[in-house]
Design an enzyme around this catalytic site. Structure first.
Site, PDB file in Angstrom:
ATOM      1  N   ASP A  41      -8.623   1.124  -7.450  1.00  0.00           N
ATOM      2  CA  ASP A  41      -9.187   2.359  -7.985  1.00  0.00           C
ATOM      3  C   ASP A  41      -9.404   2.020  -9.496  1.00  0.00           C
ATOM      4  O   ASP A  41      -8.803   1.563 -10.407  1.00  0.00           O
ATOM      5  CB  ASP A  41      -8.118   3.309  -7.969  1.00  0.00           C
ATOM      6  CG  ASP A  41      -8.423   4.945  -8.117  1.00  0.00           C
ATOM      7  OD1 ASP A  41      -9.547   4.909  -9.009  1.00  0.00           O
ATOM      8  OD2 ASP A  41      -8.162   5.837  -7.850  1.00  0.00           O
ATOM      9  N   GLU A  94     -12.951  -4.040   3.564  1.00  0.00           N
ATOM     10  CA  GLU A  94     -13.673  -3.314   4.132  1.00  0.00           C
ATOM     11  C   GLU A  94     -14.530  -2.680   3.269  1.00  0.00           C
ATOM     12  O   GLU A  94     -15.705  -2.624   3.522  1.00  0.00           O
ATOM     13  CB  GLU A  94     -12.739  -2.053   4.866  1.00  0.00           C
ATOM     14  CG  GLU A  94     -11.869  -2.704   6.031  1.00  0.00           C
ATOM     15  CD  GLU A  94     -10.552  -2.940   5.968  1.00  0.00           C
ATOM     16  OE1 GLU A  94      -9.783  -2.991   6.486  1.00  0.00           O
ATOM     17  OE2 GLU A  94     -10.375  -3.430   4.686  1.00  0.00           O
ATOM     18  N   GLU A 140       0.892  -1.245  -0.015  1.00  0.00           N
ATOM     19  CA  GLU A 140      -0.161  -0.111  -0.100  1.00  0.00           C
ATOM     20  C   GLU A 140       0.846   1.155  -0.104  1.00  0.00           C
ATOM     21  O   GLU A 140       1.886   1.313   0.872  1.00  0.00           O
ATOM     22  CB  GLU A 140      -1.124  -0.214   1.207  1.00  0.00           C
ATOM     23  CG  GLU A 140      -1.739   1.334   1.363  1.00  0.00           C
ATOM     24  CD  GLU A 140      -2.769   1.668   0.126  1.00  0.00           C
ATOM     25  OE1 GLU A 140      -2.506   2.672  -0.320  1.00  0.00           O
ATOM     26  OE2 GLU A 140      -3.238   0.617  -0.004  1.00  0.00           O
ATOM     27  N   LYS A 189     -11.797   7.535 -16.379  1.00  0.00           N
ATOM     28  CA  LYS A 189     -11.441   7.863 -17.505  1.00  0.00           C
ATOM     29  C   LYS A 189     -10.759   7.322 -18.416  1.00  0.00           C
ATOM     30  O   LYS A 189      -9.384   6.655 -18.122  1.00  0.00           O
ATOM     31  CB  LYS A 189     -10.712   9.619 -17.113  1.00  0.00           C
ATOM     32  CG  LYS A 189     -11.785  10.545 -16.431  1.00  0.00           C
ATOM     33  CD  LYS A 189     -11.107  11.634 -16.181  1.00  0.00           C
ATOM     34  CE  LYS A 189     -12.013  12.488 -15.477  1.00  0.00           C
ATOM     35  NZ  LYS A 189     -11.435  13.973 -15.019  1.00  0.00           N
ATOM     36  N   ASP A 222     -16.331  -4.004  -7.508  1.00  0.00           N
ATOM     37  CA  ASP A 222     -18.059  -3.757  -7.360  1.00  0.00           C
ATOM     38  C   ASP A 222     -18.183  -2.899  -8.459  1.00  0.00           C
ATOM     39  O   ASP A 222     -19.268  -2.629  -8.737  1.00  0.00           O
ATOM     40  CB  ASP A 222     -18.399  -3.083  -6.263  1.00  0.00           C
ATOM     41  CG  ASP A 222     -18.028  -1.740  -5.948  1.00  0.00           C
ATOM     42  OD1 ASP A 222     -16.898  -1.436  -6.272  1.00  0.00           O
ATOM     43  OD2 ASP A 222     -18.892  -0.864  -5.712  1.00  0.00           O
ATOM     44  N   ASP A 242       5.136   2.120  -3.868  1.00  0.00           N
ATOM     45  CA  ASP A 242       4.207   2.192  -5.205  1.00  0.00           C
ATOM     46  C   ASP A 242       4.045   0.916  -5.971  1.00  0.00           C
ATOM     47  O   ASP A 242       5.409   0.329  -6.218  1.00  0.00           O
ATOM     48  CB  ASP A 242       4.728   3.408  -6.154  1.00  0.00           C
ATOM     49  CG  ASP A 242       3.705   3.573  -6.827  1.00  0.00           C
ATOM     50  OD1 ASP A 242       2.995   2.753  -7.549  1.00  0.00           O
ATOM     51  OD2 ASP A 242       3.504   5.077  -7.360  1.00  0.00           O
TER      52      ASP A 242
END
Length: 213
Positions: A118, A192, A69, A122, A154, A96
């Site tokens: 993420d 989470e 992370e 776009k 999701d 990273d």
């Protein structure tokens, strides 16, 4: 994801080098020596606040885990969970994911988990998606010939993009679910975000794919 500033997060990480590996490039090719036992290594790219990777380590003591992370305030929460769990088969990296080949030798990893990454919606940002062919190539480099990618989201658009990206890369999809929580899949450990999204009625999508030998 809106990040909250967590005062003292960087200092906390430095205080626990037994859990958060501070110079992971020094362990490249030698990760088995970092753990108490030599056993398969699974990594989670984008481990977030750590619920998934900590619970996986608790449930599977025969596997070594590394949670990756880049956000210090976020991985600090994962560190809190790890300190409480005291599992010897989990380490964390505050780095990273674009630099994975700096930290892992070719063939050193057995599985990559991508959970609720993420979506970068776009089109001009699609190269940042963790299932883009550039990342698939990087995972292939650090994984052994039997390595797999396990992906959950999701986000339908990211899911559809990922199916096409994985298929076009020449990988074999051996598990695919359009509604994981209403399937017969067993042993799912939620993140989470997964708990939050599923409680709102969102479908959870899952892919398991392997590189062709």
């Amino acid at each position: 994801m809106r990040l909250r500033h967590k005062p003292g997060a960087a200092d906390q990480i430095r205080q626990y080098p037994q859990y958060v590996i501070l110079n992971p490039q020094d362990s490249k090719g030698k990760w088995q020596s970092v753990f108490e036992k030599e056993q398969p290594i699974h990594i989670e790219v984008g481990t977030g606040r750590g619920r998934f990777i900590v619970e996986m380590a608790k449930a599977n003591p025969h596997i070594n885990y590394i949670g990756i992370e880049k956000y210090t305030s976020v991985i600090s929460d994962a560190l809190d969970k790890l300190i409480e769990a005291e599992v010897p088969n989990l380490k964390l990296l505050n780095v990273d994911a674009q630099k994975l080949t700096d930290f892992f030798e070719d063939g050193e990893i057995d599985r990559v988990y991508l959970n609720f990454s993420d979506p970068w919606p776009k089109v001009r940002h699609e190269k940042r998606r963790l299932t883009h062919k550039t990342f698939l190539s990087m995972y292939q480099q650090i994984m052994n010939k039997d390595g797999e990618i396990h992906f959950k989201t999701d986000n339908q658009e990211l899911f559809e993009f990922s199916i096409m990206s994985i298929a076009n890369y020449g990988m074999t999809i051996h598990f695919l679910s359009l509604d994981l929580h209403n399937s017969e899949f067993e042993g799912n450990i939620m993140t989470e975000y997964e708990e939050k999204f599923s409680s709102k009625g969102n479908r959870i999508y899952r892919i398991e794919a392997a590189y062709r030998k």
